[in-house]
Structure formats: C-alpha cells, structure tokens
Design an enzyme around this catalytic site. Structure first.
Site, PDB file in Angstrom:
ATOM      1  N   SER A 127     -15.814 -41.573  25.833  1.00  0.00           N
ATOM      2  CA  SER A 127     -16.454 -40.262  25.942  1.00  0.00           C
ATOM      3  C   SER A 127     -15.673 -39.379  26.907  1.00  0.00           C
ATOM      4  CB  SER A 127     -17.873 -40.469  26.489  1.00  0.00           C
ATOM      5  OG  SER A 127     -18.445 -39.244  26.858  1.00  0.00           O
ATOM      6  N   TYR A 151     -23.889 -44.164  32.905  1.00  0.00           N
ATOM      7  CA  TYR A 151     -23.459 -44.197  31.498  1.00  0.00           C
ATOM      8  C   TYR A 151     -21.943 -44.006  31.398  1.00  0.00           C
ATOM      9  CZ  TYR A 151     -22.158 -42.376  26.965  1.00  0.00           C
ATOM     10  OH  TYR A 151     -21.486 -42.148  25.789  1.00  0.00           O
ATOM     11  N   LYS A 155     -18.486 -46.499  30.153  1.00  0.00           N
ATOM     12  CA  LYS A 155     -17.353 -46.167  29.267  1.00  0.00           C
ATOM     13  C   LYS A 155     -16.027 -46.391  29.991  1.00  0.00           C
ATOM     14  CE  LYS A 155     -19.796 -45.008  25.731  1.00  0.00           C
ATOM     15  NZ  LYS A 155     -19.851 -45.913  24.595  1.00  0.00           N
TER      16      LYS A 155
HETATM   17  P1  NAD Z   1     -26.602 -43.654  18.518  1.00  0.00           P
HETATM   18  O1  NAD Z   1     -27.580 -44.094  19.534  1.00  0.00           O
HETATM   19  O2  NAD Z   1     -27.074 -42.815  17.392  1.00  0.00           O
HETATM   20  O3  NAD Z   1     -25.849 -44.931  17.904  1.00  0.00           O
HETATM   21  C1  NAD Z   1     -25.639 -46.113  18.648  1.00  0.00           C
HETATM   22  C2  NAD Z   1     -26.179 -47.261  17.813  1.00  0.00           C
HETATM   23  O4  NAD Z   1     -25.980 -48.480  18.533  1.00  0.00           O
HETATM   24  C3  NAD Z   1     -27.676 -47.141  17.548  1.00  0.00           C
HETATM   25  O5  NAD Z   1     -27.895 -47.252  16.166  1.00  0.00           O
HETATM   26  C4  NAD Z   1     -28.298 -48.307  18.321  1.00  0.00           C
HETATM   27  O6  NAD Z   1     -29.417 -48.838  17.662  1.00  0.00           O
HETATM   28  C5  NAD Z   1     -27.128 -49.286  18.377  1.00  0.00           C
HETATM   29  N1  NAD Z   1     -27.159 -50.213  19.518  1.00  0.00           N
HETATM   30  C6  NAD Z   1     -27.366 -49.944  20.824  1.00  0.00           C
HETATM   31  N2  NAD Z   1     -27.294 -51.076  21.559  1.00  0.00           N
HETATM   32  C7  NAD Z   1     -27.017 -52.075  20.690  1.00  0.00           C
HETATM   33  C8  NAD Z   1     -26.844 -53.479  20.829  1.00  0.00           C
HETATM   34  N3  NAD Z   1     -26.973 -54.087  22.014  1.00  0.00           N
HETATM   35  N4  NAD Z   1     -26.570 -54.207  19.729  1.00  0.00           N
HETATM   36  C9  NAD Z   1     -26.482 -53.618  18.500  1.00  0.00           C
HETATM   37  N5  NAD Z   1     -26.665 -52.301  18.305  1.00  0.00           N
HETATM   38  C10 NAD Z   1     -26.923 -51.544  19.391  1.00  0.00           C
HETATM   39  O7  NAD Z   1     -25.407 -42.944  19.296  1.00  0.00           O
HETATM   40  P2  NAD Z   1     -24.182 -42.117  18.739  1.00  0.00           P
HETATM   41  O8  NAD Z   1     -24.355 -40.724  19.169  1.00  0.00           O
HETATM   42  O9  NAD Z   1     -23.948 -42.443  17.317  1.00  0.00           O
HETATM   43  O10 NAD Z   1     -23.041 -42.739  19.654  1.00  0.00           O
HETATM   44  C11 NAD Z   1     -22.220 -43.809  19.191  1.00  0.00           C
HETATM   45  C12 NAD Z   1     -21.300 -44.221  20.311  1.00  0.00           C
HETATM   46  O11 NAD Z   1     -20.520 -43.100  20.713  1.00  0.00           O
HETATM   47  C13 NAD Z   1     -22.009 -44.699  21.579  1.00  0.00           C
HETATM   48  O12 NAD Z   1     -21.260 -45.753  22.136  1.00  0.00           O
HETATM   49  C14 NAD Z   1     -21.979 -43.494  22.473  1.00  0.00           C
HETATM   50  O13 NAD Z   1     -22.020 -43.857  23.822  1.00  0.00           O
HETATM   51  C15 NAD Z   1     -20.645 -42.880  22.113  1.00  0.00           C
HETATM   52  N6  NAD Z   1     -20.576 -41.443  22.367  1.00  0.00           N
HETATM   53  C16 NAD Z   1     -21.537 -40.618  21.879  1.00  0.00           C
HETATM   54  C17 NAD Z   1     -21.489 -39.253  22.134  1.00  0.00           C
HETATM   55  C18 NAD Z   1     -22.574 -38.337  21.646  1.00  0.00           C
HETATM   56  O14 NAD Z   1     -22.736 -37.268  22.235  1.00  0.00           O
HETATM   57  N7  NAD Z   1     -23.328 -38.658  20.623  1.00  0.00           N
HETATM   58  C19 NAD Z   1     -20.424 -38.745  22.880  1.00  0.00           C
HETATM   59  C20 NAD Z   1     -19.443 -39.621  23.353  1.00  0.00           C
HETATM   60  C21 NAD Z   1     -19.531 -40.976  23.086  1.00  0.00           C
HETATM   61  C1  WQD Z   2     -24.154 -29.374  26.649  1.00  0.00           C
HETATM   62  C2  WQD Z   2     -24.361 -28.102  27.446  1.00  0.00           C
HETATM   63  C3  WQD Z   2     -25.887 -28.345  29.289  1.00  0.00           C
HETATM   64  C4  WQD Z   2     -29.461 -29.126  26.946  1.00  0.00           C
HETATM   65  C5  WQD Z   2     -23.493 -35.285  27.067  1.00  0.00           C
HETATM   66  C6  WQD Z   2     -23.001 -36.506  27.770  1.00  0.00           C
HETATM   67  C7  WQD Z   2     -21.656 -36.893  27.246  1.00  0.00           C
HETATM   68  C8  WQD Z   2     -21.688 -37.035  25.735  1.00  0.00           C
HETATM   69  C9  WQD Z   2     -22.230 -35.809  25.091  1.00  0.00           C
HETATM   70  C10 WQD Z   2     -22.279 -39.288  25.221  1.00  0.00           C
HETATM   71  C11 WQD Z   2     -24.393 -28.348  28.947  1.00  0.00           C
HETATM   72  C12 WQD Z   2     -26.429 -27.391  28.260  1.00  0.00           C
HETATM   73  C13 WQD Z   2     -28.154 -28.859  27.334  1.00  0.00           C
HETATM   74  C14 WQD Z   2     -30.458 -28.138  27.155  1.00  0.00           C
HETATM   75  C15 WQD Z   2     -28.764 -26.709  28.078  1.00  0.00           C
HETATM   76  N1  WQD Z   2     -22.560 -38.089  25.310  1.00  0.00           N
HETATM   77  N2  WQD Z   2     -27.824 -27.666  27.873  1.00  0.00           N
HETATM   78  N3  WQD Z   2     -30.056 -26.958  27.697  1.00  0.00           N
HETATM   79  O1  WQD Z   2     -23.935 -32.845  28.949  1.00  0.00           O
HETATM   80  O2  WQD Z   2     -21.912 -31.911  27.724  1.00  0.00           O
HETATM   81  O3  WQD Z   2     -22.590 -34.223  27.348  1.00  0.00           O
HETATM   82  O4  WQD Z   2     -23.501 -35.520  25.651  1.00  0.00           O
HETATM   83  O5  WQD Z   2     -21.257 -39.822  25.512  1.00  0.00           O
HETATM   84  O6  WQD Z   2     -21.321 -38.091  27.848  1.00  0.00           O
HETATM   85  O7  WQD Z   2     -22.905 -36.225  29.163  1.00  0.00           O
HETATM   86  O8  WQD Z   2     -23.981 -32.462  26.430  1.00  0.00           O
HETATM   87  O9  WQD Z   2     -25.559 -31.452  24.864  1.00  0.00           O
HETATM   88  O10 WQD Z   2     -26.448 -32.430  27.011  1.00  0.00           O
HETATM   89  O11 WQD Z   2     -25.096 -30.341  27.094  1.00  0.00           O
HETATM   90  O12 WQD Z   2     -28.475 -25.608  28.578  1.00  0.00           O
HETATM   91  O13 WQD Z   2     -31.630 -28.322  26.863  1.00  0.00           O
HETATM   92  O14 WQD Z   2     -25.639 -27.556  27.115  1.00  0.00           O
HETATM   93  O15 WQD Z   2     -26.154 -27.901  30.573  1.00  0.00           O
HETATM   94  O16 WQD Z   2     -23.792 -27.245  29.557  1.00  0.00           O
HETATM   95  P1  WQD Z   2     -23.102 -32.803  27.741  1.00  0.00           P
HETATM   96  P2  WQD Z   2     -25.359 -31.717  26.301  1.00  0.00           P
END
Ligand code: NAD
Ligand code: WQD
Length: 349
Positions: A127, A151, A155
């Site tokens: 991330s 979190y 990563k």
């Molecule tokens: P998500 O929660 O929709 O998907 C993650 C999946 O993993 C879920 O279906 C959950 O049930 C499963 N899971 C969690 N723990 C588990 C375990 N112990 N065993 C088996 N399955 C398990 O999330 P997403 O948004 O699809 O994110 C996918 C990956 O990408 C995650 O690792 C997340 O940290 C990373 N990521 C997400 C974002 C984002 O903003 N969505 C940004 C950067 C990184």
């Molecule tokens: C985006 C912008 C908030 C909600 C997070 C995780 C990152 C990754 C993606 C997993 C920011 C603003 C948000 C609201 C707002 N996830 N905001 N009102 O914080 O950039 O990233 O999700 O890996 O690790 O930190 O994403 O969508 O929460 O926020 O004003 O109700 O929107 O302040 O500027 P963020 P976000």
C-alpha cells in the site's frame, strides 16, 4: 487440472474479485481462497456470472497452514497473488495485535506453505501507506518507507519479510505492489466494494450519501497546503489495478527477484474534486461539511508510476469520470452491497 494455476488469497474481496475476473478472462487457471471475514460468497457467484466460468473456491483461512498445504497439494500452483488481510487503518490502532497476527503471521504461514510446496512466485498487496508522509511528490519507489499506523506497518514488515526471503533463498520472485487509492467498480454493475458498517474511505462513504444511507460527507480538513485546502490522493480504478496484477505475474517469468512497484495513475485529486466528479456521475450535488482534519492523514499521496509503466508494460487507463460512473452504477443497483444475497459458502466449490 492440467495447466498450472494461480492461487488468489482474499479473492472474494474488493480488489481480489476484480483480479480473479481479469485472470479468468485471460484464460488463466485460478484457485481462490478466502475466509470471508470481510466478503461474501456471493462475490464468487457474481464472478462466475460475469466470466461464465466456474471458480474453484475454498473457504480457507491463511492462518490455517494445514489447509493451505492441502490446497497446494490438490492443485498445481505456480504463483500466488496475496490479497488476504485486514485493511482498516482506524481499527488497526485499536486492535493492533489482531492486525499483526492476521496479516503478518498469516503471510509467514502462507510463505512457509509456498516454500514447502516449491511455489516461489508471489505478488503481494502492499500500500502507498508504507510511505507515511512522503518528502517527494509524485512518489518514486526509492523513497524510504515509514508507515505511521499498525495497518501500514503490517505492510511494511511483510515487504521486509518477503525481501529477506528472496535474498536468503534462490529462485524466489516477488512483486510488492504499492496500491494508491483504489476506487470504482466492475463495469457490469454487479461487483464492487462492499464495506460492512460505516465506510472509512472517501468514495464508499460518498456513494452511501448518494443513496441516502448517510446524511452528508464530512470533509476531513480544509487547511492543507493544496489548491483547495483538502487532501490529495491518487484514485486508481479497480479494474486498472486488477490488470496491474496480471502484468506483475507476467513479469515473474523473467525471474526479477523482489521488486516494488507503485500502482497509481500519477494524477492527484483533492477531496473536493472527487466530490465534484462523483456529483457529475450521480447528476446532483451531494451534501458535505468541512470539518477538522482526521488524525493520521497526510497532505498528498500521488504515485510516480513510471517504473510500473516501463517494467510491467502497464498503465492506468480509465478516467476519473468513468471510475465515478462505475461506482454509482454499482451502488445504485446494489444499495446494500452483497448483504441481501442469500446462501452460505460451501466448504469447497
Ligand atoms: P477486502 O477486505 O475487500 O479483501 C480482503 C479479503 O481477504 C477479504 O475477502 C477477507 O475476507 C479476506 N481475508 C482477510 N483475512 C483473511 C485470512 N486470515 N484468511 C483468508 N482470507 C482473509 O480488501 P481489498 O480492498 O480487496 O484489499 C485487498 C488487499 O489489498 C488487502 O491486503 C489490503 O490491505 C490491500 N490494499 C487495499 C487498499 C484499499 O484501499 N482497498 C489499498 C492498498 C492495499
Ligand atoms: C481519502 C481522502 C481523507 C473519508 C486509506 C488507507 C490506505 C489505503 C487506502 C489500504 C483523505 C478524506 C475520507 C471521509 C474525507 N488502504 N476523507 N471524508 O486515507 O488516503 O487511504 O485507504 O491499504 O492505506 O490509509 O483513503 O479514502 O480514507 O481518504 O474527507 O469520510 O478523503 O481525509 O484525504 P486514505 P480514504
């Protein structure tokens, strides 16, 4: 199965499900595991509908090494795309041990199972949060990492663990994909992000305002050093992001060792710009209030995606307007996400 398959952990989740679609559409064999703690088996059914293909699915927790080894024994796997993990920043500050256990211990057990099964190619969901508050915008992969919450640290630590493994042992390949802000939904309108409870992220919250589930959006902070005072992020369409995983898998065949890639568009948008873009998709002005900053937020996270563009031959292509339209299409057709859908997951399908 004759052809070797890709194992997708967390494949019922938001990014995983979109990636499974792209894999199946490119005729790759796929095995999906998920413990369904943050997703629904209905996502698997919808993948099957969209692709008109059967999905091999196991309800398996990555903390269960015996079950993982059984999956590796049953199928000829050549690579793993590892999405499974907990992902809520705020929650991770309240229950850090759960995050360290699930994400880090789970990944170590997965890597052990891979090693014991002689599978040495992994694409990992990292991330942009690993950069903390970056000193350079747009962010190159060479910046030092410094996550600021549990979190993000999971990563960062997992990146180190995978890097150490690739250094210590021969023939491992890893793509550490640092996602910026994934947004949007599948163009079919049948699959998208499915947050349980109150969404933490901007776009899911905004789309719940649009369907009337939330009264207004709170805009966190309007005194940042940006053109309109609100934070800047790099919103990448989930289908573009999914395709980045196929590009990373393709790269594995060159034997690259362990490599980090930013998956972002290179374009930054403020919160107010995102509201305006989504208003256009919805066709009306959504209510918002300017409130105090959210602790832990940083001013700007915009990717420099040049390395992924050049080495993976991948580029984010979908416009912000299309991303907003796809999100609205999904949210308006599925106001409760997949919550209303009946049916338990079979232990195996
Ligand atoms: P998500 O929660 O929709 O998907 C993650 C999946 O993993 C879920 O279906 C959950 O049930 C499963 N899971 C969690 N723990 C588990 C375990 N112990 N065993 C088996 N399955 C398990 O999330 P997403 O948004 O699809 O994110 C996918 C990956 O990408 C995650 O690792 C997340 O940290 C990373 N990521 C997400 C974002 C984002 O903003 N969505 C940004 C950067 C990184
Ligand atoms: C985006 C912008 C908030 C909600 C997070 C995780 C990152 C990754 C993606 C997993 C920011 C603003 C948000 C609201 C707002 N996830 N905001 N009102 O914080 O950039 O990233 O999700 O890996 O690790 O930190 O994403 O969508 O929460 O926020 O004003 O109700 O929107 O302040 O500027 P963020 P976000």
């Amino acid at each position: 199965m004759s052809e070797k398959a890709v194992l997708v952990t967390g494949g019922a989740g938001y990014i995983g499900s979109h990636t499974v679609i792209e894999l199946l559409n490119s005729n790759q064999s796929v095995v999906v595991i998920d413990n369904l703690t943050n997703s629904s088996y209905e996502a698997i059914r919808r993948i099957e509908k969209i692709t008109e293909k059967k999905v091999i699915f196991y309800k398996v927790d990555i903390l269960d090494k015996k079950a993982l080894l059984e999956v590796f024994q049953r199928h000829e796997i050549w690579a793993v795309i590892h999405f499974a993990g907990l992902k809520a920043v705020g929650e991770s500050t309240r229950i850090p041990l759960d995050y360290y256990h699930n994400n880090i211990t789970g990944t170590v057990l997965l890597l052990e199972a891979m090693k014991e099964s002689q599978v040495k190619n992994i694409v990992f969901s990292s991330s942009a949060t690993v950069y903390g508050d970056p000193a350079v915008i747009p962010i190159p992969e060479t910046l030092p990492t410094g996550a600021t919450n549990p979190y993000g640290r999971t990563k960062q630590f997992i990146e180190h663990i995978i890097r150490d493994l690739c250094t210590a042992e021969e023939n491992w390949n890893a793509a550490l994909l640092r996602y910026f802000n994934p947004a949007g939904a599948h163009p079919s309108g049948t699959l998208g992000e499915n947050p349980l409870g109150i969404p933490n992220n901007l776009m899911p919250f905004l789309s719940q305002v649009a369907i009337g589930k939330r009264e207004y959006l709170s805009v966190f902070g309007h005194d940042y050093e940006t053109p309109d005072g609100t934070c800047i992020r790099d919103y990448i369409n989930v289908v573009d992001l999914a395709k980045g995983h196929l590009a990373a898998l393709n790269k594995m065949k060159d034997g690259p060792g362990c490599v980090e890639y930013n998956l972002g568009t290179g374009r930054g948008n403020t919160v107010l710009e995102m509201i305006h873009a989504f208003n256009k998709a919805v066709g009306r002005e959504l209510p918002y209030k300017l409130v105090d900053r959210r602790p832990g937020d940083v001013r700007n996270l915009t990717a420099n995606p040049a390395k992924a563009n050049a080495e993976l031959h991948w580029k984010a292509e979908i416009s912000l307007d299309e991303t907003c339209a796809s999100l609205w299409n999904w949210q308006s057709k599925n106001p409760n996400g997949l919550e209303d859908c009946p049916g338990e997951a079979p232990a195996e399908s």
